[in-house]
Scaffold this active site. Structure first.
Site, PDB file in Angstrom:
ATOM      1  NE  ARG A 181      29.518 -21.151  -4.285  1.00 53.60           N
ATOM      2  CZ  ARG A 181      28.639 -21.610  -4.700  1.00 53.60           C
ATOM      3  NH1 ARG A 181      27.923 -21.021  -5.641  1.00 53.60           N
ATOM      4  NH2 ARG A 181      28.267 -22.874  -4.247  1.00 53.60           N
ATOM      5  CG  PHE A 207      23.226 -14.997 -15.213  1.00 51.52           C
ATOM      6  CD1 PHE A 207      22.173 -14.902 -15.572  1.00 51.52           C
ATOM      7  CD2 PHE A 207      24.403 -14.923 -16.045  1.00 51.52           C
ATOM      8  CE1 PHE A 207      21.828 -14.369 -16.780  1.00 51.52           C
ATOM      9  CE2 PHE A 207      23.955 -14.550 -17.341  1.00 51.52           C
ATOM     10  CZ  PHE A 207      22.798 -14.416 -17.843  1.00 51.52           C
ATOM     11  CG  ASP A 257      20.410 -12.551 -10.122  1.00 52.98           C
ATOM     12  OD1 ASP A 257      21.147 -13.555 -10.223  1.00 52.98           O
ATOM     13  OD2 ASP A 257      19.182 -12.651 -10.151  1.00 52.98           O
ATOM     14  CG  ASP A 313      26.512 -20.024 -12.776  1.00 51.27           C
ATOM     15  OD1 ASP A 313      26.375 -20.856 -13.573  1.00 51.27           O
ATOM     16  OD2 ASP A 313      26.397 -20.084 -11.387  1.00 51.27           O
ATOM     17  CB  CYS A 363      23.290 -25.447 -15.376  1.00 49.75           C
ATOM     18  SG  CYS A 363      22.071 -24.161 -15.498  1.00 49.75           S
TER      19      CYS A 363
HETATM   20  N1  SAH Z   1      25.964 -18.099  -9.695  1.00 47.49           N
HETATM   21  C1  SAH Z   1      24.913 -18.373  -8.634  1.00 47.49           C
HETATM   22  C2  SAH Z   1      23.781 -18.969  -9.498  1.00 47.49           C
HETATM   23  C3  SAH Z   1      23.307 -18.390 -10.483  1.00 47.49           C
HETATM   24  S1  SAH Z   1      21.840 -18.907 -10.754  1.00 47.49           S
HETATM   25  C4  SAH Z   1      25.578 -18.948  -7.702  1.00 47.49           C
HETATM   26  O1  SAH Z   1      26.926 -19.351  -7.533  1.00 47.49           O
HETATM   27  O2  SAH Z   1      25.038 -18.909  -6.676  1.00 47.49           O
HETATM   28  C5  SAH Z   1      21.047 -17.868 -12.097  1.00 47.49           C
HETATM   29  C6  SAH Z   1      20.605 -16.513 -11.616  1.00 47.49           C
HETATM   30  O3  SAH Z   1      20.338 -15.853 -12.954  1.00 47.49           O
HETATM   31  C7  SAH Z   1      19.212 -16.727 -10.779  1.00 47.49           C
HETATM   32  O4  SAH Z   1      19.754 -15.745  -9.535  1.00 47.49           O
HETATM   33  C8  SAH Z   1      18.380 -15.664 -11.677  1.00 47.49           C
HETATM   34  O5  SAH Z   1      17.741 -14.815 -10.891  1.00 47.49           O
HETATM   35  C9  SAH Z   1      19.375 -15.042 -12.693  1.00 47.49           C
HETATM   36  N2  SAH Z   1      18.773 -14.634 -13.875  1.00 47.49           N
HETATM   37  C10 SAH Z   1      18.008 -15.374 -14.869  1.00 47.49           C
HETATM   38  N3  SAH Z   1      17.524 -14.703 -15.775  1.00 47.49           N
HETATM   39  C11 SAH Z   1      18.508 -13.474 -15.778  1.00 47.49           C
HETATM   40  C12 SAH Z   1      18.734 -12.441 -16.591  1.00 47.49           C
HETATM   41  N4  SAH Z   1      18.121 -12.485 -18.042  1.00 47.49           N
HETATM   42  N5  SAH Z   1      19.548 -11.241 -16.301  1.00 47.49           N
HETATM   43  C13 SAH Z   1      19.907 -11.285 -15.103  1.00 47.49           C
HETATM   44  N6  SAH Z   1      19.914 -12.287 -14.274  1.00 47.49           N
HETATM   45  C14 SAH Z   1      18.967 -13.424 -14.422  1.00 47.49           C
END
Ligand code: SAH
Length: 407
Positions: free
Chosen positions: A213, A239, A261, A311, A351
């Protein structure tokens, strides 16, 4: 103390001697002394020579997780010493980030405390007991953490699927001290974020992406300063969860951030986090959508962004899911490439522990080839340094990413 003995098959002791912390059932010749699941056991070679000491769970494929390779007893004093060592290992991070209030203190196998995760969020600690061995010791561990760190309370977030592999059901709740407020404000690189340690993902927040970040902020600052043709720096945060990357983009001078998200609660918290950091609401959008669909739509509309962060959650939970995961990563990255302005950046992650950094790079290369664009690796990315990786445990390096400049 009568202890269970785990005898290792002849020729299978090498990884143990090399300090890999896991012993799979196939390496075990016999179990002697009638240990109870979760007990501390001594591991010997086929001739009875000491190899290691750890905890045992016959229900798990990983039957022993090693705690020590020295012939020393695993007492309360031993756990205390190891917790202190893990906490002390964060001194470098805390020294470099004196104002930060959230940090991973214990990173399981990578801190030589397999199955145990401890994160600090301000005055509270969050503990995850991922294995039966830790489950059995968690009350004592919570007492030691109260003594060592004097937090207001310790909240348990052992509501994770991997516990099923250990024959354990999910649990969460107060382990020690006071219950936490529904939202805790933490400081990370001078941003304030609200974290829901009771209902949020993992232990509440993705601490592992902190350094990336910060890098995004730098990327935006540089882009805003040096791109003379730039009219409005637009960032797409895919995401987004509670908006972490988006905040840093605005902090780095982005004019406009689109956070996408699937989770309504995460986006609501993201919006609250933007307000908390005094960013005008007309600099951000919070879109509840499936990222795959959203990207297809955006590509069809010919939308373009200066910087994209991608992500996603873990696509491969084991080796058997890697192929399907690879298709998911390729599809995502192909559409991301289509949406980056020439000269812009894509910060892309995986991840999934089962997808190696090398494989991930190949998948992204495959997506690039299909997109017809050109890209350069500006940096290889990994998890933040309060999530260290034990050199003897390459599985610990689960987060990998690439900062790409795209033409
Ligand atoms: N980048 C964030 C962490 C991401 S974790 C940070 O720095 O805090 C992954 C996220 O993807 C979660 O919030 C989950 O709700 C979302 N997610 C999972 N599958 C998804 C999809 N198909 N479309 C949109 N969001 C999704």
């Amino acid at each position: 103390m009568s202890e269970g003995i785990i005898i290792i098959r002849k020729g299978r002791e090498k990884p143990i001697i090399q300090q890999h912390p896991w012993i799979f059932s196939g390496a075990i010749e016999a179990v002697r002394g009638g240990p109870t699941p979760g007990d501390i056991v001594t591991v010997t070679d086929h001739k009875g020579a000491f190899l290691a000491r750890g905890y045992w769970n016959p229900k798990s494929q990983i039957q022993v997780r090693i705690l020590t390779w020295q012939d020393e007893p695993i007492t309360g004093g031993w756990w205390r010493k190891m917790l202190k060592r893990a906490i002390k290992g964060r001194d470098r991070y805390i020294y470099l980030h004196t104002r930060d209030t959230a940090v991973r203190l214990v990173n399981a196998e990578n801190d030589f405390l397999p199955g145990l995760v401890v994160d600090r969020y301000g005055d509270w600690l969050v503990l995850q007991a991922l294995t039966l061995g830790i489950e059995r010791h968690k009350t004592m561990l919570a007492e030691l953490l109260m003594e060592l760190l004097a937090p207001a309370g310790i909240y348990e977030r052992s509501d994770v699927d991997v516990r099923g592999k250990e024959g354990l059901s999910p649990v969460s709740g107060v382990l020690a001290g006071q219950p936490p407020a529904s939202l805790l404000a933490i400081i990370e690189n001078d941003f304030t974020l609200q974290v829901d340690i009771v209902g949020g993902h993992k232990t509440g927040y993705y601490l592992d992406q902190r350094a990336n970040r910060a890098l995004l902020k730098e990327v935006c600052l540089e882009k805003a300063a040096s791109d003379t043709q730039l009219q409005q720096l637009c960032v797409l945060n895919l995401f987004s969860y509670t908006g972490g990357f988006g905040l840093y983009a605005l902090g780095g001078g982005a004019e406009w951030v689109v956070n996408v998200d699937a989770s309504r609660e995460a986006l609501e918290l993201a919006e609250a986090n933007f307000e908390l950091n005094r960013f005008s609401p007309d600099r951000a959008e919070f879109i509840q959508a499936d990222v795959f669909d959203y990207l297809h739509d955006q590509a069809a509309q010919g939308a373009l962004y200066d910087v994209i962060v991608c992500d996603p959650p873990k696509f491969a939970h084991n080796a058997g899911q890697v192929e399907r995961a690879a298709r998911g990563y390729k599809d995502l990255n192909l559409n991301c490439f289509k949406l980056v302005k020439p000269g812009g950046y894509l910060m892309t992650f995986s991840c999934s522990g089962a997808v190696s950094a090398d494989l991930f790079q190949k998948i992204v290369f495959g997506a690039l080839a299909d997109s017809g664009r050109q890209a350069q690796i500006v940096r290889h990315l990994a998890q933040a340094e309060d999530h260290p990786v034990a050199l003897t445990f390459p599985e610990g390096a689960y987060l990998k990413g690439l900062l790409l400049r795209v033409y």
